[in-house]
Design an enzyme around this catalytic site. Sequence first.
Site, PDB file in Angstrom:
ATOM      1  N   LYS A  68       9.642  15.768   5.082  1.00 42.07           N
ATOM      2  CA  LYS A  68       9.047  14.455   5.384  1.00 42.07           C
ATOM      3  C   LYS A  68       9.711  13.389   4.525  1.00 42.07           C
ATOM      4  O   LYS A  68       9.970  13.633   3.341  1.00 42.07           O
ATOM      5  CB  LYS A  68       7.536  14.490   5.093  1.00 42.07           C
ATOM      6  N   GLN A 139      -5.970   5.491   4.609  1.00 43.30           N
ATOM      7  CA  GLN A 139      -6.397   6.858   4.249  1.00 43.30           C
ATOM      8  C   GLN A 139      -7.911   7.019   4.301  1.00 43.30           C
ATOM      9  O   GLN A 139      -8.423   8.102   4.629  1.00 43.30           O
ATOM     10  CB  GLN A 139      -5.896   7.263   2.843  1.00 43.30           C
ATOM     11  N   VAL A 162     -11.565  -3.979  -2.996  1.00 41.52           N
ATOM     12  CA  VAL A 162     -11.392  -5.263  -3.696  1.00 41.52           C
ATOM     13  C   VAL A 162     -11.184  -6.395  -2.695  1.00 41.52           C
ATOM     14  O   VAL A 162     -11.521  -7.546  -2.978  1.00 41.52           O
ATOM     15  CB  VAL A 162     -10.198  -5.264  -4.688  1.00 41.52           C
TER      16      VAL A 162
HETATM   17  N1  LIG Z   1      -2.930  12.317  -2.189  1.00 42.25           N
HETATM   18  C1  LIG Z   1      -2.207  12.259  -1.110  1.00 42.25           C
HETATM   19  O1  LIG Z   1      -1.791  13.279  -0.562  1.00 42.25           O
HETATM   20  C2  LIG Z   1      -1.936  10.921  -0.491  1.00 42.25           C
HETATM   21  C3  LIG Z   1      -1.534  10.847   0.848  1.00 42.25           C
HETATM   22  C4  LIG Z   1      -1.355   9.597   1.411  1.00 42.25           C
HETATM   23  C5  LIG Z   1      -1.527   8.450   0.656  1.00 42.25           C
HETATM   24  N2  LIG Z   1      -1.876   8.555  -0.663  1.00 42.25           N
HETATM   25  C6  LIG Z   1      -2.057   7.349  -1.486  1.00 42.25           C
HETATM   26  O2  LIG Z   1      -3.329   6.811  -1.190  1.00 42.25           O
HETATM   27  C7  LIG Z   1      -3.326   5.411  -1.511  1.00 42.25           C
HETATM   28  C8  LIG Z   1      -3.989   4.644  -0.375  1.00 42.25           C
HETATM   29  O3  LIG Z   1      -3.163   4.734   0.777  1.00 42.25           O
HETATM   30  P1  LIG Z   1      -3.521   3.882   2.098  1.00 42.25           P
HETATM   31  O4  LIG Z   1      -2.536   4.277   3.118  1.00 42.25           O
HETATM   32  O5  LIG Z   1      -4.970   4.016   2.407  1.00 42.25           O
HETATM   33  O6  LIG Z   1      -3.236   2.409   1.574  1.00 42.25           O
HETATM   34  P2  LIG Z   1      -3.878   1.046   2.129  1.00 42.25           P
HETATM   35  O7  LIG Z   1      -3.052  -0.050   1.556  1.00 42.25           O
HETATM   36  O8  LIG Z   1      -4.060   1.126   3.595  1.00 42.25           O
HETATM   37  O9  LIG Z   1      -5.329   1.018   1.461  1.00 42.25           O
HETATM   38  C9  LIG Z   1      -5.524   0.884   0.095  1.00 42.25           C
HETATM   39  C10 LIG Z   1      -6.745   0.015  -0.121  1.00 42.25           C
HETATM   40  O10 LIG Z   1      -7.089   0.068  -1.509  1.00 42.25           O
HETATM   41  C11 LIG Z   1      -7.659  -1.194  -1.814  1.00 42.25           C
HETATM   42  N3  LIG Z   1      -7.760  -1.330  -3.270  1.00 42.25           N
HETATM   43  C12 LIG Z   1      -6.768  -1.576  -4.152  1.00 42.25           C
HETATM   44  N4  LIG Z   1      -7.275  -1.596  -5.405  1.00 42.25           N
HETATM   45  C13 LIG Z   1      -8.600  -1.334  -5.304  1.00 42.25           C
HETATM   46  C14 LIG Z   1      -9.664  -1.200  -6.238  1.00 42.25           C
HETATM   47  N5  LIG Z   1      -9.462  -1.352  -7.550  1.00 42.25           N
HETATM   48  N6  LIG Z   1     -10.906  -0.923  -5.770  1.00 42.25           N
HETATM   49  C15 LIG Z   1     -11.140  -0.781  -4.441  1.00 42.25           C
HETATM   50  N7  LIG Z   1     -10.168  -0.910  -3.512  1.00 42.25           N
HETATM   51  C16 LIG Z   1      -8.914  -1.172  -3.934  1.00 42.25           C
HETATM   52  C17 LIG Z   1      -6.742  -2.187  -1.110  1.00 42.25           C
HETATM   53  O11 LIG Z   1      -7.339  -3.462  -0.975  1.00 42.25           O
HETATM   54  C18 LIG Z   1      -6.525  -1.471   0.226  1.00 42.25           C
HETATM   55  O12 LIG Z   1      -7.491  -1.855   1.182  1.00 42.25           O
HETATM   56  C19 LIG Z   1      -1.863   5.039  -1.753  1.00 42.25           C
HETATM   57  O13 LIG Z   1      -1.631   4.904  -3.145  1.00 42.25           O
HETATM   58  C20 LIG Z   1      -1.102   6.207  -1.185  1.00 42.25           C
HETATM   59  O14 LIG Z   1       0.133   6.413  -1.795  1.00 42.25           O
HETATM   60  C21 LIG Z   1      -2.088   9.762  -1.236  1.00 42.25           C
END
Ligand SMILES: NC(=O)c1ccc[n+]([C@@H]2O[C@H](COP(=O)([O-])OP(=O)(O)OC[C@H]3O[C@@H](n4cnc5c(N)ncnc54)[C@H](O)[C@@H]3O)[C@@H](O)[C@H]2O)c1
Length: 327
Positions: A68, A139, A162
């Site tokens: 990936k 996510q 936020v």
């Molecule tokens: N663990 C895993 O396997 C895995 C897989 C995919 C993504 N991720 C990670 O998950 C995270 C989220 O991904 P996504 O695709 O949902 O991103 P996204 O940008 O769609 O959503 C993230 C959200 O977090 C919010 N946010 C930021 N800081 C915050 C805080 N302090 N309190 C509350 N909300 C806050 C943002 O406003 C945004 O709405 C990323 O860092 C991504 O890399 C991890």
Amino acid sequence: MPVILTRENIRSLLTMEEVMEALKEAFLSYSRGETVVPLRLGLEVTPYQGISLLMPSFQKNPDGLGVKLVSVFPENVKKGLPTICAYYLLCDAQTGRLLALMDGAMLTGIRTGAASGLASSYLGRKDSRVLGLLGAGVQARFQLEAMKAVFPMLRELYVFDVDKKRSARFIEELPSDLRMEARVAQSPDEVVSRADVIVTATTSRSPVFQGKLLKAGTHINAIGGFTPSMQEVDEETVLRSKVVVDTFEGCLSEAGEILIPIQRGVFSKDRIHSDLSGLVSGKQRGREDEREITLFKSVGTAIEDLAAARLAYQKALEKGIGLPFEI
Ligand SMILES: NC(=O)c1ccc[n+]([C@@H]2O[C@H](COP(=O)([O-])OP(=O)(O)OC[C@H]3O[C@@H](n4cnc5c(N)ncnc54)[C@H](O)[C@@H]3O)[C@@H](O)[C@H]2O)c1
């Protein structure tokens, strides 16, 4: 001929329950040493604050080979684009020939939800009724789907982001068959003081809630942080919890939540209770009493992508779905 599987194809082919089962098999295979999963290669795209991760893996019996390319560009939110772009190449493990090119973002969302779901099935309280989501992005939607699959008693949902518009939109777009009373929380404290199960799915680099407020018996899935400097969950949460990681290798090289307390000398890797393979293989116990606080920290692993991609490809073949193409 190889096929293209679009995001809609992947969504229609995979259910959360089936992917949880596929991940369980994959982690069992990992526990038997039947997988080859190098640490992912991270490429900083500094001028655009992005990072591209290359995640290959091979699994024996049943065979699978794939890679990936997933890119995380947090600034995309401002452009109205998803933070994550991802593509998956599934190959024939015996010949290396291409089988399918798939949308990797949908695959990532479903497999990340399924990993949290699988961990939660060992760590969460079966009678959990209140779910708290911190972060209302891409996510979070898959995490909600997975928590619904694992905790049939869930009746209330609190969402905090936020960006208030994002949490409001999240509530508006909830599926009509959710059967949960859902509301926007005014603060992370409100979520944490009420929830039986919490998911942190944010792009935050610093803790998104105060661990001292956690109720006894809470289970947390912390999925957002994926670099040594990101600490989505605070030290107090880690110290108060039975900690399970997706993989030791991944979390001990990438998860700031684990690495920062270790560097500060307040936590050690011996205090990590298990990885996910330890739970599914029965070598380690999950939840042992109702008052335990449990934390599943995931950074994601290529094992999960391969398991989900193989399942999608098999089902696509069965159903005649996918666009054939020559390369
Ligand atoms: N663990 C895993 O396997 C895995 C897989 C995919 C993504 N991720 C990670 O998950 C995270 C989220 O991904 P996504 O695709 O949902 O991103 P996204 O940008 O769609 O959503 C993230 C959200 O977090 C919010 N946010 C930021 N800081 C915050 C805080 N302090 N309190 C509350 N909300 C806050 C943002 O406003 C945004 O709405 C990323 O860092 C991504 O890399 C991890």
